[in-house]
Design a protein around this motif. Structure first.
Motif, short mmCIF file in Angstrom:
data_model
loop_
_atom_site.label_atom_id
_atom_site.label_comp_id
_atom_site.label_asym_id
_atom_site.label_seq_id
_atom_site.Cartn_x
_atom_site.Cartn_y
_atom_site.Cartn_z
N VAL A 130 3.40 1.59 -2.49
CA VAL A 130 3.07 0.75 -3.35
C VAL A 130 2.16 -0.77 -2.87
N LEU A 131 2.22 -0.76 -1.88
CA LEU A 131 0.73 -1.62 -0.97
C LEU A 131 -0.30 -1.03 -1.21
N ALA A 132 -0.37 0.73 -1.07
CA ALA A 132 -1.74 1.27 -0.83
C ALA A 132 -1.88 0.94 -3.13
N ALA A 133 -0.90 1.51 -3.60
CA ALA A 133 -1.37 1.37 -4.95
C ALA A 133 -2.36 0.22 -5.50
N GLY A 134 -1.51 -0.70 -4.88
CA GLY A 134 -1.77 -2.54 -4.74
C GLY A 134 -3.56 -2.62 -4.69
N ARG A 135 -3.75 -1.78 -3.23
CA ARG A 135 -5.34 -1.94 -3.01
C ARG A 135 -6.73 -0.95 -4.08
N GLN A 136 -5.85 -0.39 -4.96
CA GLN A 136 -6.59 -0.22 -6.19
C GLN A 136 -6.59 -0.76 -7.42
N GLY A 137 -5.10 -1.65 -7.56
CA GLY A 137 -5.40 -2.67 -8.80
C GLY A 137 -4.16 -1.91 -8.73
N LYS A 138 -3.39 -1.22 -8.21
CA LYS A 138 -2.21 -1.16 -9.49
C LYS A 138 -0.67 -0.89 -8.76
N ALA A 152 1.60 8.05 -8.11
CA ALA A 152 0.41 7.86 -8.04
C ALA A 152 -0.70 9.34 -8.28
N LEU A 153 -0.25 9.99 -8.88
CA LEU A 153 -0.47 10.84 -9.31
C LEU A 153 -1.41 10.60 -11.57
N GLU A 154 0.15 10.35 -11.79
CA GLU A 154 0.80 9.91 -12.88
C GLU A 154 -0.31 8.70 -13.66
N LEU A 155 -0.96 7.36 -12.14
CA LEU A 155 -1.60 5.91 -12.53
C LEU A 155 -2.45 6.53 -12.28
N GLY A 156 -3.44 7.59 -12.31
CA GLY A 156 -4.99 8.15 -11.80
C GLY A 156 -5.43 7.54 -10.78
N LEU A 157 -4.30 7.38 -9.45
CA LEU A 157 -4.75 6.64 -8.30
C LEU A 157 -5.70 7.80 -7.18
N ASP A 158 -6.83 7.50 -6.93
CA ASP A 158 -7.28 8.96 -5.30
C ASP A 158 -6.32 8.88 -4.54
N LEU A 159 -6.10 9.61 -4.34
CA LEU A 159 -4.53 10.07 -3.24
C LEU A 159 -5.54 9.88 -1.72
N ASP A 160 -6.93 10.69 -1.82
CA ASP A 160 -6.97 10.48 -0.24
C ASP A 160 -7.11 9.28 -0.19
N LEU A 161 -7.73 8.18 -0.82
CA LEU A 161 -7.66 6.69 -0.08
C LEU A 161 -6.53 5.92 -0.27
N LEU A 162 -5.46 6.40 -0.74
CA LEU A 162 -4.02 6.11 -0.68
C LEU A 162 -3.48 7.08 0.38
N MET A 163 -3.31 7.33 0.81
CA MET A 163 -3.03 7.74 2.05
C MET A 163 -3.40 7.28 2.81
N ASP A 164 -4.98 7.06 2.98
CA ASP A 164 -6.10 6.22 4.06
C ASP A 164 -4.66 5.54 4.51
N ASP A 165 -4.16 4.38 2.96
CA ASP A 165 -4.30 3.11 3.17
C ASP A 165 -2.45 2.96 3.89
N MET A 166 -1.90 4.29 3.22
CA MET A 166 -0.86 4.12 3.62
C MET A 166 -0.56 4.37 5.36
N THR A 167 -0.84 5.05 6.10
CA THR A 167 -0.98 4.87 7.00
C THR A 167 -2.08 4.41 8.72
N SER A 168 -3.10 3.30 7.28
CA SER A 168 -3.53 2.33 8.09
C SER A 168 -2.40 0.88 8.90
N VAL A 169 -3.17 0.72 10.15
CA VAL A 169 -2.65 -0.11 10.21
C VAL A 169 -2.50 -1.71 9.64
#
Length: 442
Positions: free
Chosen positions: A337-345, A372-389
């Motif tokens: 959800v925090l990663a989605a927030g970085r894409q405005g969602k 995330a796909l339903e919301l049209g999010l960029d999955l590569d970016l989402l996964m990068d953010d989800m695993t980020s420090v």
């Protein structure tokens, strides 16, 4: 997993490598619940529920799960769950009462497993095995004393701490009779129509399991007097039940528990915290939530109604993650959800995670990525953010703030610094918000 979920999972596989999937699934920092309760009673497979206006005779007998007076003048039956967020609190209430009435009160513990919590059943079986070996009191201390709560626990490794033979303990846990005892307690709870953990029965009268010790002591005093007049406990169980009107049943999950537990009452809000509404809104609600918590789901639905009713000028809602160990994919959901927030969602993902809670519980990370796909999010970016420090640290910061505030379960709300522990119905939220609006001079 349904066939549709399997198909979704297959469709998602090309989008993420094995290493990325492992990184997403791997839990970040997590927190868990405190634990519960007392000693016990007989476990009939069914119970005859009393007619309205009558006490329920629960067939309490002295056994390996009962504590207190051997010839009681009053009995308290606890239908509980060691993995419940109110377990340790209820356990302290029971201990207090046994200390006050050592010669008058007996307490009988009965397992009430919560199928929403994977630790609930395993802890019940482990506690029952420990009780059979005469170590229920030690089990309670171990469960209540865990700083990280009851998340994924290998109870079979507790033999040494319990002070019992390892083989004997594992044998008791594997014994079909142990599981049957737990299931029998559940059948009795179902027959009584119970849905809250813990629930108390004082001399056959249902009392909320979050009732403060002082209020229960007042009722016990009344019952001891009534028992003397009736000719003893057995005769008292055949009389009309006492009335709870005017008694402070407390419902600790729906009111501030005081400075003893919540030493702080002002939550720190940072610029990183996801929020809805204007920063200078007259009322601010801070929620500590877990996307796999069914009570959080109810609370989220009520908060969405509040947004519509009050608007951004009057209401601000701030969200902080508190993923609990008892929920396998809670931490992944928090990071998602925090990663989605970085894409405005953020709020779109927030809503979907709660609404599709069952899908996430069964489908895990695949289901989260499907949302995330339903919301049209960029999955590569989402996964990068989800695993980020940075995202992991934000979840850890939220959990640290929860610990500072004395919050160990979900949901918890702070409404203009007034603490509300537990999901309230929409109308109750409205009453509290209106009260604070009035204070603000609206």
């Amino acid at each position: 997993m349904t066939q549709d979920q399997k198909n979704d999972s297959i469709a998602l596989l090309p989008l993420m490598g094995v290493a990325a999937l492992a990184a997403v699934v791997a839990g970040g920092v997590q927190m868990a619940l405190s634990s519960e309760s007392s000693g016990a009673a007989a476990s009939p497979s069914a119970v005859v529920v009393a007619n309205e206006g009558q006490r329920v005779d629960l067939g309490v007998t002295a056994d390996h799960r009962s504590r207190g007076a051997k010839a009681p003048q009053a009995q308290l039956v606890v239908f509980g769950d060691f993995a419940s967020p109110f377990a340790a609190t209820a356990g302290r209430v029971v201990d207090t009462l046994l200390g006050q009435y050592p010669e008058q009160l007996t307490v009988a513990y009965r397992h009430f497993v919560n199928t929403e919590n994977h630790t609930s059943k395993s802890s019940a079986v482990a506690a029952e095995a420990a009780a059979k070996l005469g170590k229920l009191a030690v089990f309670r201390q171990l469960a209540f004393g865990r700083n990280d709560g009851l998340g994924y626990v290998d109870f079979s490794a507790w033999a040494g701490s319990l002070g019992v033979d390892d083989t004997a303990y594992r044998s008791a846990m594997a014994d079909a009779a142990t599981l049957q005892a737990v299931e029998n307690d559940g059948k009795q709870a179902d027959a009584l129509g119970l849905n809250r953990r813990p629930t108390f029965y004082l001399n056959g009268v249902q009392v909320p399991g979050t009732t403060p010790a002082a209020a229960l002591a007042t009722l016990i005093d009344q019952e001891l007097k009534a028992g003397q007049e009736a000719g003893g406990l057995k005769a008292l169980l055949k009389t009309e039940p006492f009335d709870l009107e005017g008694v402070d049943t407390g419902t600790l999950e729906q009111k501030k528990e005081g400075e003893a537990r919540f030493g702080e009452n002002k939550v720190r809000i940072t610029d990183n915290d996801p929020s809805w509404g204007k920063p200078d809104a007259k009322v601010t609600i801070v929620e500590f939530g877990d996307f796999l918590c069914p009570y959080c789901k109810r609370g989220a639905a009520a908060l969405r109604q509040l947004k519509t009713k009050y608007g951004e000028d009057n209401l601000r809602i701030v969200f902080k993650n508190l993923p609990l160990k008892m929920h396998r994919y809670a931490d992944a959901s928090a990071r998602a959800v925090l990663a989605a927030g970085r894409q405005g969602k953020f709020w779109s993902m927030h809503k979907l995670l709660y609404e599709r809670q069952k899908d996430v519980k069964s489908g895990g990370v695949d289901a989260i990525l499907g949302l995330a796909l339903e919301l049209g999010l960029d999955l590569d970016l989402l996964m990068d953010d989800m695993t980020s420090v940075l995202v992991r640290q934000q979840v850890a910061d939220d959990m640290s703030e929860a610990a500072r505030m004395g919050v160990r379960f979900t949901p918890n709300y702070f409404i203009n610094d007034e603490h509300i522990g537990g999901a309230l119905p929409y109308n109750n939220f409205v009453q509290i918000v209106d009260k604070h609006l009035a204070k603000a001079g609206n």
